[in-house]
Design an enzyme around this catalytic site. Structure first.
Site, PDB file in Angstrom:
ATOM      1  N   LYS A 162       0.656  33.773 -73.534  1.00  0.00           N
ATOM      2  CA  LYS A 162       1.908  33.112 -73.183  1.00  0.00           C
ATOM      3  C   LYS A 162       2.371  33.723 -71.875  1.00  0.00           C
ATOM      4  O   LYS A 162       2.120  34.894 -71.611  1.00  0.00           O
ATOM      5  CB  LYS A 162       2.962  33.357 -74.269  1.00  0.00           C
ATOM      6  N   HIS A 165       7.914  35.587 -69.317  1.00  0.00           N
ATOM      7  CA  HIS A 165       9.102  34.910 -68.799  1.00  0.00           C
ATOM      8  C   HIS A 165      10.327  35.818 -68.837  1.00  0.00           C
ATOM      9  O   HIS A 165      10.253  36.971 -69.248  1.00  0.00           O
ATOM     10  CB  HIS A 165       9.345  33.581 -69.527  1.00  0.00           C
ATOM     11  N   HIS A 168      11.214  38.094 -71.739  1.00  0.00           N
ATOM     12  CA  HIS A 168      10.484  39.346 -71.964  1.00  0.00           C
ATOM     13  C   HIS A 168      11.036  40.496 -71.137  1.00  0.00           C
ATOM     14  O   HIS A 168      10.761  41.648 -71.406  1.00  0.00           O
ATOM     15  CB  HIS A 168       9.002  39.179 -71.602  1.00  0.00           C
TER      16      HIS A 168
END
Length: 601
Positions: A162, A165, A168
RNA sequence: GCGUCUGUAGCUCAGUGGAUAGAGUGUUCGACUCCGACUCGAAAGGCCGUGGGUUCGAAUCCCGCCAGACGCACCA
């Protein structure tokens, strides 16, 4: 535990001072004593001679800092004493004022409507504060209370496959700051990036790749291609739920060591790590361990056996659970009905492994608040397993990042990539530097430090539990209470010291620093160690972020009102010491929240 | 439905049971021949969500209600 630590502070200072006073029967070493200044302690010592029935520590706890400088520097509210001594608070304050003997370091005490207000001797106080800071330098504010103790901090921990972004970022920067804070308090920290590199989401990715992906597309698109495969999977799975079963089946294959599944998994992991490391490099953050979830794949079986032996495992609807009904919680699921493991299984295994490996005093998990119940559940399982260190596991939650009011969801492709934000912030800083200081050396590095600083600072600005709504305008705004403001203030202090072109001497006359701006600045400088300690105790980096803004404001007020590089050598020396102390404290604080403190910007 | 968290100035947020609730931002008005103006000053702006309770004293502690966020078994 928190209460215990809190209670220990005054005791610690008291004991330390006592130790210095009595060491080898000699007179105390001036320098060492100055590193321990504690104005509340001084006041408590004086009061304890006159207040019977209360220990020095208890008196210390009663003391507070008045809200207004006109009310002095330390105050004793006498209302609680009123009940003990059966006298009015006003009377108590006045009696105490008339009875106490003040040392040189305290100028006067005033009884005002139930408060006994102490006014420090400004000159002595400023001298003590500045000497302490300049002597201790980059150790100012540090302690050694964690000496010989280990603390594990689990943070960042992005999911492989993933994109990294903005959501995080919070775990990464909060964890990184806690790491630095505990380190500053003398602890040995182990920072673990518990990569989400195992679990059903890889089954999903494998299904998506085999159905709609290609080697070429993934090699060209890297993580973006993986993400779009992941998004496509969830879109398709809405119409065709059988895909979910297929995904679970692939995960079962992974757990059974199927070579095709594992080689795809390794490939996806490599692609992700490349991307993550690029972001960590921009942020300037490193970890001591990258042992992710997959690391525990071969360590879970014994733990499952142990749960079974201890009679905790129970079958329910085909799955294996630990029943927590007795504790008003839903069950903690250990094995799915297909026999594969879950998040909790790995977390429990990891905790046991980490305790064995690192013998931690605390193991801190920095994750979103949405996982609170999950942690509460498996912490309880650890306790039920009979491990007395269950209370050393600490979940540090933070609020949710939303995007224009909507929750960010990788599954739907609604994300703002962190790398894009960092690059934009750096670009903007670079443009400002180009305009304002075109002759600066290493512009690129300074732009990185300040651009990243702006983003990190804004993330650590509020209490971590608050939800945040991402906005480009806010994150790229460098005015007001921001990282660049504090970094700029630090650079400005450096600039003055450079211009002065002389060694800052400790041989200055502190009585010259008599203005309210100078005194206020010294008082704020004094507070730093206390703020760091509270930030550790509350696991709250924003306390330091806030403090830095206050300090920068006080410095800028002082700077604006008073010239530093004046002809009068005595005044110049004294003010330079104040600037030097500010520079040290700003740099120490910035370091603790993970920001650079460039000397020129 | 149950549980956890949040609610303070137009906006973003600070605020250890204690004195007159504070910053930034925005608005209005000011300050650069001066150590770096990414600076500083002033004004305006508040039923501290709401109703009770505890207390000498509550934005802070307890209870109810309202609003929002997040959870509540085979995701992590």
């Amino acid at each position: 535990m928190v209460f215990y630590l809190f209670f220990l502070t005054p005791l610690f200072n008291f004991v330390t001072i006592w130790y210095y006073k009595h060491k080898n029967g000699k007179k105390i070493n001036k320098k060492e004593y100055f590193t321990m200044i504690d104005i509340k302690q001084k006041v408590a010592d004086i009061l304890s001679e006159k207040i019977e029935g209360l220990s020095t520590e208890e008196i210390y706890e009663l003391l507070e800092y008045p809200p207004n400088p006109d009310m002095g520097d330390v105050a004793l509210p006498c209302f609680k004493l009123s009940r003990i001594f059966r006298k009015s608070p006003v009377q108590i304050a006045e009696d105490l004022m008339n009875n106490i003997q003040l040392p040189d370091s305290i100028e006067k005490a005033e009884a005002v409507s139930g408060y006994l207000n102490f006014f420090l001797n400004k000159s002595i106080f400023i001298r003590e504060v500045l000497e302490t800071i300049i002597n201790k330098g980059d150790k100012y504010g540090s302690r050694d209370i964690g000496k010989g103790k280990n603390i594990v901090i689990d943070y960042s921990s992005p999911n492989i496959a993933k994109p990294f972004h903005i959501g995080h970022l919070r775990s990464t920067v909060i964890g990184n700051s806690l790491y630095k804070i505990f380190e500053f308090m003398g602890y040995n920290c182990i920072g673990i990036n518990y990569l989400g590199d195992w679990g059903t989401q890889f089954g999903k990715l494998i299904v998506a790749y085999k159905k709609w992906g290609s080697k070429e597309a993934v090699e060209n698109g890297q993580i973006k291609e993986l993400m779009s495969l992941y998004v496509k999977f969830h879109k398709e799975a809405e119409e065709n739920p059988a895909l979910e079963d297929e995904a679970r089946a692939w995960f079962v294959k992974m757990e059974k060591g199927d070579e095709e599944a594992l080689s795809l998994w390794r490939w996806f992991k490599d692609i992700s790590l490349k991307e993550f490391n690029r972001v960590y490099e921009i942020l300037g953050i490193t970890f001591d361990s990258y042992a992710g979830e997959s690391f525990y794949e071969d360590k879970m079986q014994p733990v499952i056996e142990e749960l079974k032996e201890k009679g905790l495992l129970k079958e329910s609807e085909g799955a294996q659970i630990v029943d927590l009904e007795e504790y008003d919680m839903p069950p903690c699921m250990i094995l799915k009905k297909d026999g594969s493991t879950l998040y909790a299984t790995r977390d429990i295994t990891a905790a046991i492994y980490r305790k064995k490996t690192y013998d931690f005093e605390k193991c801190i998990y920095v994750t979103g608040v949405s996982q609170s119940l999950h942690f509460k559940q498996w912490f309880k399982v650890i306790e039920l397993m009979g491990y007395d260190w269950a209370d050393q596991l600490i979940h540090v939650p933070f609020g949710t990042v939303s995007l224009g009011g909507e929750k960010m969801a990788t599954r739907e492709g609604k994300v703002v990539l962190l790398e894009d934000i960092l690059n934009k912030a750096i670009e903007k800083t670079r443009a400002i530097i180009e305009e304002k200081s075109p002759h600066l050396e290493n512009k690129d590095e300074i732009a990185r430090q300040m651009g990243v600083g702006a983003v990190v600072f804004s993330d650590l600005y509020s209490n971590r539990i608050k939800d945040v709504s991402f906005s480009w305008d806010e994150i790229l705004n460098f005015d007001g209470e921001t990282g660049p403001y504090v970094q700029y203030t630090h650079a400005r202090a450096c600039s003055v010291l450079r211009k002065a072109d002389e060694e800052v001497s400790l041989d200055f006359d502190s009585s010259i620093l008599s203005s309210k701006e100078e005194y206020q600045l010294a008082k704020t400088l004094y507070l730093f160690p206390e703020k760091v300690y509270t930030a550790m105790e509350e696991l709250e980096p924003s306390i330091i972020t806030r403090y830095l803004v206050d300090l920068a404001q006080d410095f800028n007020r002082f700077y604006h009102e008073h010239s530093i590089l004046v002809e009068d050598q005595a005044l110049r020396n004294a003010r330079l010491a104040l600037v030097q102390a500010t520079k040290i404290t700003l740099a120490n604080g910035l370091r603790l929240i993970g920001l650079s403190a460039p000397e020129q910007v």
